[in-house]
Each structure stands twice: as structure tokens, then as C-alpha cells.
Scaffold this motif. Structure first.
Motif, PDB file in Angstrom:
ATOM      1  N   MET A  17      -7.188  -3.446  -9.621  1.00  0.00           N
ATOM      2  CA  MET A  17      -7.287  -2.543  -8.474  1.00  0.00           C
ATOM      3  C   MET A  17      -7.230  -3.316  -7.158  1.00  0.00           C
ATOM      4  SD  MET A  17     -10.075   0.097 -10.057  1.00  0.00           S
ATOM      5  CE  MET A  17     -10.516   0.848  -8.513  1.00  0.00           C
ATOM      6  N   ARG A  18      -7.859  -4.474  -7.116  1.00  0.00           N
ATOM      7  CA  ARG A  18      -7.791  -5.304  -5.906  1.00  0.00           C
ATOM      8  C   ARG A  18      -6.362  -5.733  -5.624  1.00  0.00           C
ATOM      9  NH1 ARG A  18     -12.836  -8.849  -7.459  1.00  0.00           N
ATOM     10  NH2 ARG A  18     -14.474  -7.615  -6.506  1.00  0.00           N
ATOM     11  N   TYR A  19      -5.637  -6.067  -6.680  1.00  0.00           N
ATOM     12  CA  TYR A  19      -4.253  -6.505  -6.522  1.00  0.00           C
ATOM     13  C   TYR A  19      -3.380  -5.358  -6.007  1.00  0.00           C
ATOM     14  CZ  TYR A  19       0.039  -9.038  -7.494  1.00  0.00           C
ATOM     15  OH  TYR A  19       1.240  -9.673  -7.369  1.00  0.00           O
ATOM     16  N   VAL A  20      -3.552  -4.170  -6.544  1.00  0.00           N
ATOM     17  CA  VAL A  20      -2.794  -3.002  -6.076  1.00  0.00           C
ATOM     18  C   VAL A  20      -3.161  -2.697  -4.622  1.00  0.00           C
ATOM     19  CG1 VAL A  20      -2.447  -0.517  -6.398  1.00  0.00           C
ATOM     20  CG2 VAL A  20      -2.466  -2.039  -8.370  1.00  0.00           C
ATOM     21  N   GLU A  21      -4.439  -2.837  -4.277  1.00  0.00           N
ATOM     22  CA  GLU A  21      -4.876  -2.624  -2.897  1.00  0.00           C
ATOM     23  C   GLU A  21      -4.185  -3.604  -1.955  1.00  0.00           C
ATOM     24  OE1 GLU A  21      -9.215  -1.881  -1.359  1.00  0.00           O
ATOM     25  OE2 GLU A  21      -8.917  -4.032  -1.604  1.00  0.00           O
ATOM     26  N   LYS A  22      -4.095  -4.855  -2.362  1.00  0.00           N
ATOM     27  CA  LYS A  22      -3.435  -5.869  -1.541  1.00  0.00           C
ATOM     28  C   LYS A  22      -1.955  -5.545  -1.378  1.00  0.00           C
ATOM     29  CE  LYS A  22      -1.976  -9.960  -2.836  1.00  0.00           C
ATOM     30  NZ  LYS A  22      -1.852 -11.263  -3.420  1.00  0.00           N
ATOM     31  N   LEU A  23      -1.307  -5.125  -2.455  1.00  0.00           N
ATOM     32  CA  LEU A  23       0.109  -4.765  -2.380  1.00  0.00           C
ATOM     33  C   LEU A  23       0.326  -3.564  -1.469  1.00  0.00           C
ATOM     34  CD1 LEU A  23       1.137  -5.147  -6.120  1.00  0.00           C
ATOM     35  CD2 LEU A  23       1.753  -6.649  -4.229  1.00  0.00           C
ATOM     36  N   PHE A  24      -0.536  -2.552  -1.583  1.00  0.00           N
ATOM     37  CA  PHE A  24      -0.413  -1.359  -0.745  1.00  0.00           C
ATOM     38  C   PHE A  24      -0.549  -1.714   0.732  1.00  0.00           C
ATOM     39  CE2 PHE A  24      -2.344   2.164   1.579  1.00  0.00           C
ATOM     40  CZ  PHE A  24      -1.382   3.133   1.402  1.00  0.00           C
ATOM     41  N   ASN A  25      -1.518  -2.563   1.062  1.00  0.00           N
ATOM     42  CA  ASN A  25      -1.717  -2.939   2.461  1.00  0.00           C
ATOM     43  C   ASN A  25      -0.544  -3.738   3.012  1.00  0.00           C
ATOM     44  OD1 ASN A  25      -4.141  -1.644   2.984  1.00  0.00           O
ATOM     45  ND2 ASN A  25      -5.333  -3.309   2.144  1.00  0.00           N
ATOM     46  N   GLN A  26       0.235  -4.360   2.135  1.00  0.00           N
ATOM     47  CA  GLN A  26       1.403  -5.105   2.603  1.00  0.00           C
ATOM     48  C   GLN A  26       2.544  -4.172   3.005  1.00  0.00           C
ATOM     49  OE1 GLN A  26       2.406  -7.812  -0.538  1.00  0.00           O
ATOM     50  NE2 GLN A  26       0.851  -9.298   0.052  1.00  0.00           N
ATOM     51  N   TYR A  27       2.716  -3.050   2.299  1.00  0.00           N
ATOM     52  CA  TYR A  27       3.871  -2.197   2.588  1.00  0.00           C
ATOM     53  C   TYR A  27       3.517  -0.897   3.290  1.00  0.00           C
ATOM     54  CZ  TYR A  27       2.871   0.681  -1.612  1.00  0.00           C
ATOM     55  OH  TYR A  27       2.305   1.501  -2.535  1.00  0.00           O
ATOM     56  N   LYS A  28       2.286  -0.635   3.627  1.00  0.00           N
ATOM     57  CA  LYS A  28       1.880   0.656   4.183  1.00  0.00           C
ATOM     58  C   LYS A  28       2.533   0.974   5.525  1.00  0.00           C
ATOM     59  CE  LYS A  28      -2.239  -1.128   6.428  1.00  0.00           C
ATOM     60  NZ  LYS A  28      -1.844  -0.937   7.806  1.00  0.00           N
ATOM     61  N   ASP A  34      13.843   4.979  -0.291  1.00  0.00           N
ATOM     62  CA  ASP A  34      13.819   5.394  -1.697  1.00  0.00           C
ATOM     63  C   ASP A  34      13.196   4.305  -2.569  1.00  0.00           C
ATOM     64  OD1 ASP A  34      14.964   7.820  -1.142  1.00  0.00           O
ATOM     65  OD2 ASP A  34      17.006   7.155  -1.598  1.00  0.00           O
ATOM     66  N   GLU A  35      13.538   3.063  -2.268  1.00  0.00           N
ATOM     67  CA  GLU A  35      13.001   1.947  -3.040  1.00  0.00           C
ATOM     68  C   GLU A  35      11.483   1.852  -2.886  1.00  0.00           C
ATOM     69  OE1 GLU A  35      13.549  -2.891  -3.402  1.00  0.00           O
ATOM     70  OE2 GLU A  35      14.845  -1.744  -2.053  1.00  0.00           O
ATOM     71  N   LEU A  36      10.987   2.041  -1.665  1.00  0.00           N
ATOM     72  CA  LEU A  36       9.548   1.985  -1.429  1.00  0.00           C
ATOM     73  C   LEU A  36       8.833   3.159  -2.106  1.00  0.00           C
ATOM     74  CD1 LEU A  36       7.307   0.417  -0.025  1.00  0.00           C
ATOM     75  CD2 LEU A  36       7.679   1.822   1.989  1.00  0.00           C
ATOM     76  N   LEU A  37       9.455   4.323  -2.093  1.00  0.00           N
ATOM     77  CA  LEU A  37       8.882   5.479  -2.792  1.00  0.00           C
ATOM     78  C   LEU A  37       8.762   5.220  -4.290  1.00  0.00           C
ATOM     79  CD1 LEU A  37      10.542   8.538  -1.060  1.00  0.00           C
ATOM     80  CD2 LEU A  37       8.113   8.012  -1.174  1.00  0.00           C
ATOM     81  N   ARG A  38       9.816   4.654  -4.884  1.00  0.00           N
ATOM     82  CA  ARG A  38       9.771   4.331  -6.312  1.00  0.00           C
ATOM     83  C   ARG A  38       8.694   3.296  -6.612  1.00  0.00           C
ATOM     84  NH1 ARG A  38      15.372   4.772  -5.784  1.00  0.00           N
ATOM     85  NH2 ARG A  38      15.603   2.525  -5.534  1.00  0.00           N
ATOM     86  N   GLY A  75      -0.883   8.809  -2.781  1.00  0.00           N
ATOM     87  CA  GLY A  75      -0.058  10.007  -2.700  1.00  0.00           C
ATOM     88  C   GLY A  75      -0.137  10.651  -1.321  1.00  0.00           C
ATOM     89  N   GLU A  76      -1.315  10.623  -0.716  1.00  0.00           N
ATOM     90  CA  GLU A  76      -1.479  11.128   0.652  1.00  0.00           C
ATOM     91  C   GLU A  76      -0.667  10.300   1.632  1.00  0.00           C
ATOM     92  OE1 GLU A  76      -3.030  13.813   2.005  1.00  0.00           O
ATOM     93  OE2 GLU A  76      -3.259  14.460  -0.069  1.00  0.00           O
TER      94      GLU A  76
END
Length: 124
Positions: A17-28, A34-38, A75-76
Motif C-alpha cells: 500500500m505504501r508503494y502504491v501511495e508513492k506511485l499515485f503521488n508521482q502521477y497525480k 489513456d495510458e495514465l487511466l489504464r 477512483g475519485e
């Protein structure tokens, strides 16, 4: 042997979960493509599928709920970006928070700890 170092292997669900959080904060803040949505959808499926199941097997039902809430927050983010609105939040502690609401903690200095005088002041 080269394939082993290529992919990230989390130690447990919290690490994942920490890793996904870090990835999300990089691309937010990136523009929605389309690529980012996928990619975002892939991370959401990973959270709701693999991480939730593994958290339940580890005996952490609250962590499974947190992973589902984290996927819902992602999703939000998609809905906000799709409407063309700017996304001002960031993910911290597996929740979306407003960075302007960050509490600043002041460091307190202990009384009586004064700077030592310099040699020039001591020689007078």
C-alpha cells in the motif's frame, strides 16, 4: 537472474500500500491520458484484488478496508480529472488529504542552552 530485480516485491500488504501511495503521488498532477487511466485502473484492481485478499489472509481486516478506501479515493481522482478540475490533494497515510491542511510542528529549544562565546569575546 536479471528478471528478479526488475519487479518490486512487497514484504507485506502495508508495504504494498505504501508503494502504491508513492506511485499515485508521482502521477497525480500529470495530464489525464489513456495510458495514465489504464495504469491507475491497474493499481486500483491490484489494491481491491490482491492486497485486500492478502490482508484478510494476514489477519488484518482493517487494512483490507483501508485498501478498498484507497482504491475508491483513486477512483475519485479519475472523476475529478475527467471533469477538468484541478486535483489539489495528495495521498498521505492511505487517504487523500489537502496539503494546505498540514499541521506544522515547531521545534522547541530548551531554555538555558546558550551558544558558547567565541574566542574573541572571551579574550576581552
Amino acid at each position: 537472474m536479471a528478471e528478479q530485480g526488475r519487479f518490486y516485491q512487497p514484504q507485506d500488504t502495508k508495504d504494498a500500500m505504501r508503494y502504491v501511495e508513492k506511485l499515485f503521488n508521482q502521477y497525480k498532477d500529470a495530464p489525464l491520458t489513456d495510458e495514465l487511466l489504464r495504469y491507475n485502473q491497474k493499481l486500483m484492481v491490484y489494491l481491491t484484488g490482491s492486497v485486500v485478499n492478502e490482508a484478510q489472509q494476514e489477519g488484518h481486516p482493517e487494512r483490507a478496508k483501508t485498501a478498498q478506501a484507497m482504491a475508491a479515493a483513486m477512483g475519485e481522482w479519475v472523476r475529478t480529472k475527467a471533469l477538468g478540475r484541478p486535483f489539489t490533494g495528495e495521498m498521505r497515510h492511505f487517504k487523500i488529504v489537502d496539503p494546505r491542511q498540514h499541521v506544522h510542528v515547531k521545534n522547541r529549544h530548551a531554555k538555558g542552552h546558550k551558544r558558547q562565546p567565541t574566542m574573541r569575546k572571551m579574550m576581552r
